[in-house]
Enzyme design. Structure first.
Site, PDB file in Angstrom:
ATOM      1  NE  ARG A  10      -9.600  -6.463  13.800  1.00 16.12           N
ATOM      2  CZ  ARG A  10      -9.020  -7.094  12.780  1.00 16.12           C
ATOM      3  NH1 ARG A  10      -8.024  -6.536  12.131  1.00 16.12           N
ATOM      4  NH2 ARG A  10      -9.425  -8.292  12.426  1.00 16.12           N
ATOM      5  CD  GLU A  58       5.874   0.221  16.378  1.00 16.80           C
ATOM      6  OE1 GLU A  58       7.082   0.264  16.693  1.00 16.80           O
ATOM      7  OE2 GLU A  58       5.442  -0.558  15.511  1.00 16.80           O
ATOM      8  CG  PHE A  83       3.897  -2.972  18.462  1.00 16.14           C
ATOM      9  CD1 PHE A  83       4.788  -3.911  18.974  1.00 16.14           C
ATOM     10  CD2 PHE A  83       3.069  -3.344  17.424  1.00 16.14           C
ATOM     11  CE1 PHE A  83       4.857  -5.196  18.441  1.00 16.14           C
ATOM     12  CE2 PHE A  83       3.122  -4.623  16.882  1.00 16.14           C
ATOM     13  CZ  PHE A  83       4.019  -5.549  17.389  1.00 16.14           C
ATOM     14  CG  HIS A 109      -4.585  -6.539  16.553  1.00 19.94           C
ATOM     15  ND1 HIS A 109      -5.207  -5.469  15.947  1.00 19.94           N
ATOM     16  CD2 HIS A 109      -4.561  -7.535  15.633  1.00 19.94           C
ATOM     17  CE1 HIS A 109      -5.529  -5.804  14.711  1.00 19.94           C
ATOM     18  NE2 HIS A 109      -5.154  -7.050  14.493  1.00 19.94           N
ATOM     19  CG  ASP A 117      -0.240 -12.740  14.419  1.00 19.61           C
ATOM     20  OD1 ASP A 117      -0.106 -13.617  13.525  1.00 19.61           O
ATOM     21  OD2 ASP A 117      -0.461 -11.543  14.172  1.00 19.61           O
ATOM     22  NE  ARG A 167      -6.512 -10.900  13.850  1.00 25.81           N
ATOM     23  CZ  ARG A 167      -6.838 -12.152  13.581  1.00 25.81           C
ATOM     24  NH1 ARG A 167      -7.252 -12.956  14.526  1.00 25.81           N
ATOM     25  NH2 ARG A 167      -6.744 -12.629  12.343  1.00 25.81           N
TER      26      ARG A 167
END
Lengths: 315, 279
Positions: A10, A58, A83, A109, A117, A167
């Site tokens: 990323r 999104e 998303f 991610h 998460d 990530r």
């Protein structure tokens, strides 16, 4: 290799957008309130007039990207894989895929290496979803060097591209001075004759590590990096099937619909050999440190070694 | 509006309605009701308002239109054919295998700026086009047409937020407020009303008109041109099935085609209307 440099793809994504902005004046970047996480914030800081935050919306962002592309811009629409491919799937299919617009989707991610998460944010289905869209190109780079070149390659390709970034900071193993990214072309990283391990994304490094252990045991494993999952380098995949007689696939993605499926589909049509798929089984992820999670889900060199040993017995 | 121009637009709208009937009859499917309600709007846009050139459909600075209510493609196809983008004869191929006139608009048809059909998506694309013009300081305008039922889609409000946040005053969204959707009356299905108040609350300049009155249509679009700093929503009250007596205000004509008898009756009515205009 304790001194190997590690970097999250990323970061490579955000930095390369910034670095390529001057060369490609039509490049614009969209994000959905995640610029700090997707690293498009790096671009925003350098080119605030070419960065547009769409807020936590999104579906609209993908449509806006389509409109920008239809009028000559090269938009990079960025958010988490969950998303981008999940929530906005139908917009990507109908507003980007069907009209074959020049939208680049920067999905960060991806996979369980999101870590703490947990399952809601760990997208193990995005490759499967994107593969079903006719004309969609899917790139899953293996390290910083490859990710940077992949971004520029996506700019130079006219059409929709889904790019998958992670990530977690991962080893940079490609040589930036000699590596040349070719869209749609797999890379043979290590020759071998007993088995081919075909990996993508952050699993490529693990596959390389596994091949060393296997070599110590007298098993000659070929290692192939498939960075472009669609269109798949079927020529190379089929050659590997014929040459080594068995294939092991490794991906940080569901074993349903991803690299393993793509390889199996290709192989059944040209050179049917056993294909053993390593990935996330038909289950959700969970919270925990990314590195520990990868081990827990078998996405590590140790498990690749074990599965490869068994795979050879299937020949 | 000049009476001569108005009469001409009325004729064009009437011919467009014939195209809708012709297309859906030959396709044995399609959406005549919502197509008939936007024929006046499209006639005005394509024959009075928009900067488009059928000889140069890809003209860079052309005005754009995204038919967010894509199921009413028969109306747009009719207007584009009348404008000269392709032969009117092709309208009979609507929805046939091998025809370029797909059931919903497709970007590779001359005159169509965007594929659409899945409701709620066109307005986002229109936002992207309007933003694009702002980025590169281009002067074209972007129009999008939404169904009143369509605005039940959440994406419409994501887009509405975006358009006002980025002050897209080069964007005009028309809501075709005919009061009916497939399952029945808007007010009985899952009402998005009051529509004007919702767009106002999202930061748009709102104009409410009768969508079958060319004076009001022209006035609304002229007013839209004067608005700066915010997008414009034109809420046009219309009659679903407008122009064909037995289709007017009948929800059953949302998505069904006329049979031979109904086709002949509808064409006779429209021919009479055209004749009356030409007298």
């Amino acid at each position: 290799m304790a001194d190997i440099i590690k970097k999250a793809t990323r970061e490579s994504y955000g930095e390369s957008l910034r670095d390529l902005a001057e060369k490609y004046e039509n490049l614009v970047v969209l994000d959905a309130d995640l610029a700090a996480a997707t690293k498009t914030g790096i671009f925003k800081k350098a080119y605030p007039d070419r960065f547009f935050d769409c807020g936590i919306a999104e579906a609209n962002m993908m449509g806006v990207a389509a409109g920008l592309a239809a009028t000559g811009k090269i938009p990079f629409a960025s958010t988490f894989a969950m998303f981008a491919a999940g929530r906005a799937y139908e917009i990507v299919r109908n507003s980007i895929g069907y009209p074959h617009l020049n939208v680049k989707i920067g999905a960060t991610h991806a996979g369980i290496s999101v870590g703490e998460d947990g399952a809601t944010h760990q997208c193990n289905e995005d490759i499967a979803l994107m593969r079903t869209i006719p004309g969609m190109t899917i790139i899953n780079p293996a390290d910083d060097v490859e990710a940077r070149q992949a971004v520029e390659s996506a700019i130079n390709y006219v059409g929709p591209v889904y790019m998958r970034f992670g990530r977690l900071a991962i080893p940079v193993f490609n040589d930036k001075n000699n590596y040349k990214f070719e869209l749609g072309k797999g890379v043979v990283l290590r020759e071998g004759t007993d088995v081919t391990i075909i990996a993508t994304g952050l699993m490529v490094y693990e596959a390389l590590e596994a091949s060393k252990t296997l070599a110590d045991e007298g098993i000659s494993a070929r290692v192939v990096n498939i960075h472009t999952i669609k269109p798949l380098d079927t020529e190379l995949v089929c050659k590997c099937a014929c040459d080594t007689g068995v294939i092991v696939t490794v991906e940080e993605h569901s074993i349903i619909g991803g690299l393993g499926s793509a390889v199996a589909e290709a192989v059944t049509g040209c050179c049917p050999v056993p294909v053993v798929r390593i990935g996330v089984n038909d289950e959700y992820g969970c919270s925990g440190p990314a590195v520990d999670l990868l081990k827990r889900f078998g996405l590590c060199a140790e498990n690749i070694v074990a599965k490869t040993r068994n795979a050879i017995k299937l020949k | 509006m000049d009476e001569k121009i108005k009469k001409n637009l009325m004729k064009i709208a009437c011919k467009a309605r014939m195209g809708v009937i012709e297309g859906t009859y030959n396709a044995k499917s399609g959406h005549p009701g919502g197509s008939l309600s936007i024929c006046d709007l499209l006639a005005y846009l394509y024959f009075e308002k928009m900067n488009v050139d059928p000889k140069n459909p890809e003209m860079k600075d052309r005005d754009r239109l995204v038919l967010s209510k894509g199921h009413t493609a028969p109306a747009l196809y009719s207007i584009l054919a009348l404008k000269g983008f392709f032969p009117e004869e092709e309208l009979k191929t609507l929805r046939h295998i091998g025809s370029k006139l797909q059931g919903h608009p497709c970007i590779n048809i001359d005159g169509i700026d965007m594929s659409s059909g899945s409701l709620g998506q066109g307005i986002s694309v229109a936002c992207g086009m309007a933003l694009s013009a702002k980025i590169s300081s281009e002067n074209y305008k972007v129009y999008t047409i939404l169904g009143d039922g369509e605005i039940e889609e959440g994406q419409v409000w994501e887009a509405s937020m975006f358009a006002s946040h980025y002050k897209l005053d080069n964007l005009v969204a028309v809501v075709d407020y005919n009061g009916l959707q497939i399952d029945g009356k808007l007010s009985e299905v899952c009402s998005p009303e009051p529509i004007d108040k919702k767009f106002e609350a999202f930061g748009w300049h709102v104009i409410s008109i009768d969508g079958h009155d060319f004076d009001q249509i022209e006035k609304a679009f002229s007013e839209a041109d004067t608005i700066t700093g915010k997008p414009v929503a034109i809420i046009q009250k219309t009659v679903k099935g407008k122009g064909v007596s037995f289709m007017e205000n009948q929800v059953s004509w949302h998505g069904s085609a006329p049979n031979k008898e109904q086709y002949e009756k509808a064409m006779a009515e429209l021919n009479q209307q055209l004749k009356d205009l030409e007298d």
